[in-house]
Write an enzyme that holds these catalytic residues in place. Structure first.
Site, PDB file in Angstrom:
ATOM      1  CE  LYS A   1      -2.962   3.291   1.820  1.00  0.00           C
ATOM      2  NZ  LYS A   1      -2.472   4.574   2.069  1.00  0.00           N
TER       3      LYS A   1
ATOM      4  CG  ASP B   1      -7.599   1.820 -15.909  1.00  0.00           C
ATOM      5  OD1 ASP B   1      -7.848   1.949 -14.623  1.00  0.00           O
ATOM      6  OD2 ASP B   1      -8.293   1.369 -16.562  1.00  0.00           O
TER       7      ASP B   1
HETATM    8  C1  MEV Z   1       0.262   4.882   4.919  1.00  0.00           C
HETATM    9  O1  MEV Z   1      -0.442   5.462   3.677  1.00  0.00           O
HETATM   10  C2  MEV Z   1       1.346   3.830   4.195  1.00  0.00           C
HETATM   11  C3  MEV Z   1       2.064   3.012   5.220  1.00  0.00           C
HETATM   12  O2  MEV Z   1       1.192   2.310   6.076  1.00  0.00           O
HETATM   13  C4  MEV Z   1       3.085   2.101   4.550  1.00  0.00           C
HETATM   14  C5  MEV Z   1       3.760   1.156   5.159  1.00  0.00           C
HETATM   15  O3  MEV Z   1       3.173   0.826   6.307  1.00  0.00           O
HETATM   16  O4  MEV Z   1       4.763   0.441   4.734  1.00  0.00           O
HETATM   17  C6  MEV Z   1       2.672   3.804   6.161  1.00  0.00           C
END
Ligand code: MEV
Length: 404
Positions: free
Chosen positions: A265, A281
């Protein structure tokens, strides 16, 4: 990266402290923006209602997001300004900060594969799938001809059908799928490969029997990948403990899908923000990224970090279906401005910059998590932002009162 005017640097100290109008002036001074883009951004960069109405259906307004520039990026030995559109605070600052650390050791280096998209044609109730597979494989040249005839414009631009695969998914139910691999040039290519799948289906059907099912691209374009790597020194990171911490965080993600998905993420924070700014996209990129991450049977990180003598070495590998032509790249004025600023000349270059943005976002997150934790950094950023806004407010008051 492509050559740009020598004046362009992505290293602009104190940019965040400036008023928006000054930041825009700095961007204009790069000489990268067309007059039309300058006018558009000076007016706030909003999409007009009539353009919005052409882009979608049942339109009742436009939905805005901040358009920012991530700084300090150096990719394949050239500085590059990285437009990002994102609602989450700290993504742009974090990526810029990590890119500054990475540029101390030369920046990001990457390559993209040829722009080969995958499209699928499904068949059910094929009487003898094993035999059908052989028949289709033997007809590959004829199938390529039919495929290419359906996309003459793409073939003229140097693209076209390159390869074919036949997979028997279920012997008992005669489920067989034919993959076609199509070079889509600088397009994202969804429409191109959908057209190919529809065009070749009747001919393949005549060989396989059964019934024709779906004819559509796969959002797991395994042959359209981007690879990015970088080295970061212990000094740039702020000490050996942080370097060790980043590597341990990477190992955690390699061992545990619950962590890997959060790790990814963080990668997608950068990738998606650039995708949005560049009119790509992002749903397709997201879908491909997570499917790719789980291909081995367990969900894996898209970026891994290893300790080196002098710091850490990171590597990213992921599918990246992006285009510099078609889609909203022509109709959306803000997207055109973003392209002018980034200065990429083809889809491969865009993919590499997006990969670098993903790596930078991941590095920033791991460094923060390995050190003081994510919240302290967020709070510091928040107070820095408040201070900048307060100064801007005081300045505006002064100007209103006739001071300087
Ligand atoms: C938050 O948008 C993204 C994080 O959670 C990524 C990660 O934990 O490596 C900080």
């Amino acid at each position: 990266m492509s050559k740009k005017p020598p004046a362009v640097t992505s290293r602009i100290p104190g940019f965040y402290r400036e008023h928006i109008s000054n930041r825009l002036r700095v961007m204009i001074e790069t000489g990268l923006l067309s007059e039309e883009s300058v006018g558009h951004l000076k007016e706030g960069g909003q999409l007009t209602l009539d353009v919005a109405d052409r882009m979608s259906e049942n339109v009742i307004g436009v939905h805005g997001l901040p358009l920012s520039i991530a700084l300090n990026f150096r990719v394949n030995n050239s500085d590059v300004l990285v437009p990002m559109a994102v609602e989450e605070p700290s993504v742009v600052a974090a990526a810029s900060n990590a890119a500054r650390q990475v540029r101390m050791t030369g920046g990001f280096f990457g390559e993209a594969t040829a722009p080969i998209m995958t499209t699928q044609v499904q068949f059910d109730d094929v009487p003898d799938p094993g035999r059908a597979k052989g028949l289709v494989e033997a007809e590959r040249e004829r199938i390529f001809q039919i495929a290419d005839a359906a996309i003459p414009g793409m073939v003229r631009r140097g693209g076209g059908c390159r390869d074919l695969d036949v997979r028997v998914l279920d012997e008992d139910h005669g489920v067989l799928v034919v993959h076609l691999y199509v070079d889509v040039g600088d397009a994202m290519g969804a429409n191109v490969v959908d057209a190919v799948a529809e065009a070749v289906a009747p001919h393949i059907h005549a060989l396989t029997g059964g019934t024709v099912g779906l004819r559509i691209l796969s959002n797991l374009p395994l042959r359209r990948r981007v690879f990015v790597r970088c080295d970061v020194s212990v000094d740039a990171l702020g000490g050996p403990e942080l370097a060790d911490g980043i590597v341990k965080a990477s190992r955690f993600a390699e061992l545990d899908p619950f962590r890997a998905v959060t790790h990814n993420k963080g990668v997608m924070n950068g990738v998606d923000a650039v995708a949005l700014a560049m009119g790509q996209d992002w749903r397709s990129i997201e879908a491909g990224a997570h499917a790719f991450a789980s291909l081995s049977g367990s969900y894996r990180p898209l970026v891994v970090w290893r300790r080196t003598e002098s710091g850490v070495h990171g590597e990213l590998d992921m599918p990246m279906a992006v285009g510099t032509v078609g889609g909203s790249t022509r109709v959306h004025r803000g997207v055109r401005a973003a392209f002018e600023l980034m200065g990429v000349k083809n889809a491969g270059e865009l993919a590499i910059v997006m990969g670098a943005a993903g790596m930078a976002s991941n590095l920033a997150a791991l460094r923060a998590l390995a050190g003081e934790g994510i919240q302290r950094g967020h709070m510091r950023l928040h107070s820095r932002k408040e201070e900048v806004l307060e100064n801007a407010r005081l300045h505006a008051q002064k100007v209103e009162r006739g001071g300087t």
